[in-house]
Design a protein around this motif. Structure first.
Motif, mmCIF file in Angstrom:
data_model
loop_
_atom_site.group_PDB
_atom_site.id
_atom_site.type_symbol
_atom_site.label_atom_id
_atom_site.label_comp_id
_atom_site.label_asym_id
_atom_site.label_seq_id
_atom_site.Cartn_x
_atom_site.Cartn_y
_atom_site.Cartn_z
ATOM 1 N N LYS A 27 5.744 -33.386 24.838
ATOM 2 C CA LYS A 27 5.436 -32.973 23.468
ATOM 3 C C LYS A 27 5.777 -31.509 23.205
ATOM 4 C CE LYS A 27 0.574 -31.856 24.491
ATOM 5 N NZ LYS A 27 0.666 -30.429 24.183
ATOM 6 N N ASP A 28 5.943 -30.728 24.269
ATOM 7 C CA ASP A 28 6.221 -29.304 24.114
ATOM 8 C C ASP A 28 7.695 -28.956 24.333
ATOM 9 O OD1 ASP A 28 3.473 -28.572 23.692
ATOM 10 O OD2 ASP A 28 3.164 -28.921 25.837
ATOM 11 N N LEU A 29 8.511 -29.962 24.642
ATOM 12 C CA LEU A 29 9.899 -29.706 25.012
ATOM 13 C C LEU A 29 10.860 -30.198 23.934
ATOM 14 C CD1 LEU A 29 9.690 -30.842 28.747
ATOM 15 C CD2 LEU A 29 9.520 -28.518 27.850
ATOM 16 N N VAL A 30 12.091 -29.668 23.955
ATOM 17 C CA VAL A 30 13.160 -30.182 23.096
ATOM 18 C C VAL A 30 13.752 -31.390 23.814
ATOM 19 C CG1 VAL A 30 15.423 -29.739 22.109
ATOM 20 C CG2 VAL A 30 13.673 -27.953 22.067
ATOM 21 N N LEU A 31 13.473 -32.581 23.299
ATOM 22 C CA LEU A 31 13.863 -33.800 23.985
ATOM 23 C C LEU A 31 14.817 -34.634 23.140
ATOM 24 C CD1 LEU A 31 10.370 -34.847 25.388
ATOM 25 C CD2 LEU A 31 12.170 -33.556 26.532
ATOM 26 N N THR A 32 15.522 -35.519 23.811
ATOM 27 C CA THR A 32 16.446 -36.440 23.166
ATOM 28 C C THR A 32 15.931 -37.860 23.355
ATOM 29 O OG1 THR A 32 18.324 -34.986 23.624
ATOM 30 C CG2 THR A 32 18.826 -37.274 23.161
ATOM 31 N N THR A 33 16.117 -38.717 22.356
ATOM 32 C CA THR A 33 15.757 -40.123 22.475
ATOM 33 C C THR A 33 16.984 -40.988 22.222
ATOM 34 O OG1 THR A 33 15.207 -40.375 20.128
ATOM 35 C CG2 THR A 33 13.441 -39.621 21.605
ATOM 36 N N ARG A 34 16.933 -42.221 22.695
ATOM 37 C CA ARG A 34 18.031 -43.162 22.442
ATOM 38 C C ARG A 34 18.220 -43.348 20.937
ATOM 39 N NH1 ARG A 34 21.886 -46.755 25.249
ATOM 40 N NH2 ARG A 34 22.840 -47.746 23.451
ATOM 41 N N ALA A 35 17.120 -43.435 20.192
ATOM 42 C CA ALA A 35 17.216 -43.619 18.743
ATOM 43 C C ALA A 35 17.931 -42.443 18.086
ATOM 44 C CB ALA A 35 15.820 -43.790 18.149
ATOM 45 N N GLU A 36 17.653 -41.237 18.551
ATOM 46 C CA GLU A 36 18.317 -40.058 18.005
ATOM 47 C C GLU A 36 19.817 -40.108 18.264
ATOM 48 O OE1 GLU A 36 18.447 -35.219 18.839
ATOM 49 O OE2 GLU A 36 16.637 -36.346 19.338
ATOM 50 N N LEU A 37 20.190 -40.580 19.446
ATOM 51 C CA LEU A 37 21.612 -40.673 19.792
ATOM 52 C C LEU A 37 22.310 -41.782 19.009
ATOM 53 C CD1 LEU A 37 21.445 -40.144 23.660
ATOM 54 C CD2 LEU A 37 21.960 -38.461 21.888
ATOM 55 N N GLU A 38 21.571 -42.801 18.612
ATOM 56 C CA GLU A 38 22.145 -43.868 17.786
ATOM 57 C C GLU A 38 22.460 -43.357 16.384
ATOM 58 O OE1 GLU A 38 23.094 -46.748 18.644
ATOM 59 O OE2 GLU A 38 21.983 -47.386 20.426
ATOM 60 N N ARG A 39 21.731 -42.355 15.920
ATOM 61 C CA ARG A 39 21.940 -41.822 14.571
ATOM 62 C C ARG A 39 22.944 -40.677 14.533
ATOM 63 N NH1 ARG A 39 16.188 -42.263 14.665
ATOM 64 N NH2 ARG A 39 16.047 -40.026 15.128
ATOM 65 N N ALA A 40 23.104 -39.966 15.647
ATOM 66 C CA ALA A 40 23.952 -38.766 15.671
ATOM 67 C C ALA A 40 25.413 -39.117 15.949
ATOM 68 C CB ALA A 40 23.444 -37.800 16.722
ATOM 69 N N HIS A 41 26.318 -38.266 15.472
ATOM 70 C CA HIS A 41 27.755 -38.472 15.663
ATOM 71 C C HIS A 41 28.406 -37.165 16.090
ATOM 72 C CE1 HIS A 41 27.751 -42.417 13.523
ATOM 73 N NE2 HIS A 41 26.705 -41.864 12.926
ATOM 74 N N LEU A 42 29.571 -37.278 16.721
ATOM 75 C CA LEU A 42 30.359 -36.101 17.056
ATOM 76 C C LEU A 42 31.129 -35.658 15.816
ATOM 77 C CD1 LEU A 42 31.853 -36.997 20.559
ATOM 78 C CD2 LEU A 42 30.192 -35.194 20.059
ATOM 79 N N PRO A 43 30.996 -34.432 15.385
ATOM 80 C CA PRO A 43 31.731 -33.961 14.207
ATOM 81 C C PRO A 43 33.236 -34.108 14.404
ATOM 82 C CG PRO A 43 30.052 -32.378 14.869
ATOM 83 C CD PRO A 43 30.156 -33.391 15.975
ATOM 84 N N GLY A 44 33.867 -34.913 13.552
ATOM 85 C CA GLY A 44 35.313 -35.059 13.633
ATOM 86 C C GLY A 44 35.810 -35.966 14.728
ATOM 87 N N GLY A 45 34.909 -36.580 15.499
ATOM 88 C CA GLY A 45 35.355 -37.427 16.598
ATOM 89 C C GLY A 45 35.942 -36.600 17.723
ATOM 90 N N MET A 46 36.563 -37.271 18.695
ATOM 91 C CA MET A 46 37.098 -36.555 19.853
ATOM 92 C C MET A 46 38.154 -37.401 20.551
ATOM 93 S SD MET A 46 34.974 -34.921 23.056
ATOM 94 C CE MET A 46 34.190 -33.721 21.946
ATOM 95 N N ASP A 47 39.295 -36.799 20.846
ATOM 96 C CA ASP A 47 40.340 -37.426 21.663
ATOM 97 C C ASP A 47 40.432 -36.666 22.974
ATOM 98 O OD1 ASP A 47 41.290 -39.494 19.905
ATOM 99 O OD2 ASP A 47 42.217 -37.923 18.680
ATOM 100 N N SER A 88 34.958 -40.551 14.786
ATOM 101 C CA SER A 88 33.832 -39.835 14.174
ATOM 102 C C SER A 88 32.767 -40.799 13.650
ATOM 103 C CB SER A 88 34.328 -38.949 13.029
ATOM 104 O OG SER A 88 34.974 -39.729 12.033
ATOM 105 N N THR A 89 33.147 -42.065 13.456
ATOM 106 C CA THR A 89 32.189 -43.063 12.974
ATOM 107 C C THR A 89 31.283 -43.589 14.082
ATOM 108 O OG1 THR A 89 33.901 -44.759 13.272
ATOM 109 C CG2 THR A 89 33.651 -43.807 11.068
ATOM 110 N N ASP A 90 31.646 -43.333 15.338
ATOM 111 C CA ASP A 90 30.845 -43.813 16.467
ATOM 112 C C ASP A 90 29.644 -42.906 16.691
ATOM 113 O OD1 ASP A 90 32.587 -45.844 16.844
ATOM 114 O OD2 ASP A 90 33.175 -45.303 18.884
ATOM 115 N N SER A 91 28.527 -43.496 17.040
ATOM 116 C CA SER A 91 27.335 -42.711 17.359
ATOM 117 C C SER A 91 27.502 -42.082 18.741
ATOM 118 C CB SER A 91 26.094 -43.598 17.352
ATOM 119 O OG SER A 91 26.138 -44.518 18.433
#
Length: 229
Positions: A27-47, A88-91
């Motif tokens: 609760k005191d840390l900056v954490l990542t969740t699977r749900a957060e990663l499902e919503r987030a995207h890489l700006p512009g995609g990546m090759d 870029s459309t991929d989570s």
């Protein structure tokens, strides 16, 4: 014979932090969740051009600005190389799924609120070593905090039991602040009765912007363990 070299500056002794430390709880840390990663995207995609998994992982995690950790085990053979394209459309979750498909040696998961990329087989035994107590100060460099973990007598003892030879090198870790996410204020943290892997994840999460890489390279009977970034 075990050679254990930690390339970090001298900082406060471990015992001097113990009385000031706050438990490093989720609760005191900056954490990542699977749900957060499902919503987030890489700006512009990546090759990603043809390269080893370590480079692909590093590129994605740096661009995503996530607290993360990965383990790579190498033998005498050259690491497998592949080409990846992430629209870029991929989570971010889809990006890590693709990485685990293209490079079939690893799986990824969110552990302790940190994105981990781990071998499917032969996870280095040292990562399961028990850490009874570790305290660190996020006002100091992350490399100093990691140095304390590897300097614990229990970790050194386990390395001897595993027949470690070579060096453990800990240069400064690379940090990439997460845009729009408040980072934990500098403070003294502690973790108790955890594994080495969990301790490393807690440290990464406590800084909020650190990614770690543990490499084990075997050449015949020699093993070189390296902490990089």
């Amino acid at each position: 014979m075990l050679k254990n070299k930690i390339a970090i500056p001298a900082f406060l002794a471990q015992f001097s932090l113990a009385g000031l430390a706050q438990e490093a709880l989720p609760k005191d840390l900056v954490l990542t969740t699977r749900a957060e990663l499902e919503r987030a995207h890489l700006p512009g995609g990546m090759d990603l051009k043809s390269g080893p998994l370590a480079e692909a992982y590093d590129s994605v995690v740096l661009a995503a600005r996530l607290p993360a950790g990965a383990v790579f085990v190498y033998g005498c053979e050259a690491p497998a190389q592949a080409i990846m394209s992430i629209p870029s459309t991929d989570s971010l979750a889809s990006a890590f799924d693709l990485m685990a498909t293209v490079y079939s040696t690893h799986n990824w998961a969110v552990r302790d609120g940190v994105v981990n990329l781990l071998p499917k087989e032969h996870l280095p035994a040292i990562l399961d070593a028990p850490v009874e107590r570790i305290a660190w100060d996020t006002n100091e460099a992350a490399s100093a905090s990691v140095g304390r973990v590897f300097d614990l007598s229990a970790i050194k003892r386990r390395s001897v039991e595993l027949g470690t030879t070579g060096e453990t090198v800990i240069p400064g870790l690379q940090q990439a602040p997460r845009v729009g996410v408040p980072l934990p204020k500098g403070r003294v943290w502690k973790a108790e009765n955890v594994t080495l892997l969990t301790a490393l994840n807690r440290i990464a999460a406590s800084y909020g912007d650190v990614r770690w890489v543990y490499e084990e390279r075997s050449y015949g009977t020699k093993t070189l363990r390296v902490w990089e970034h």
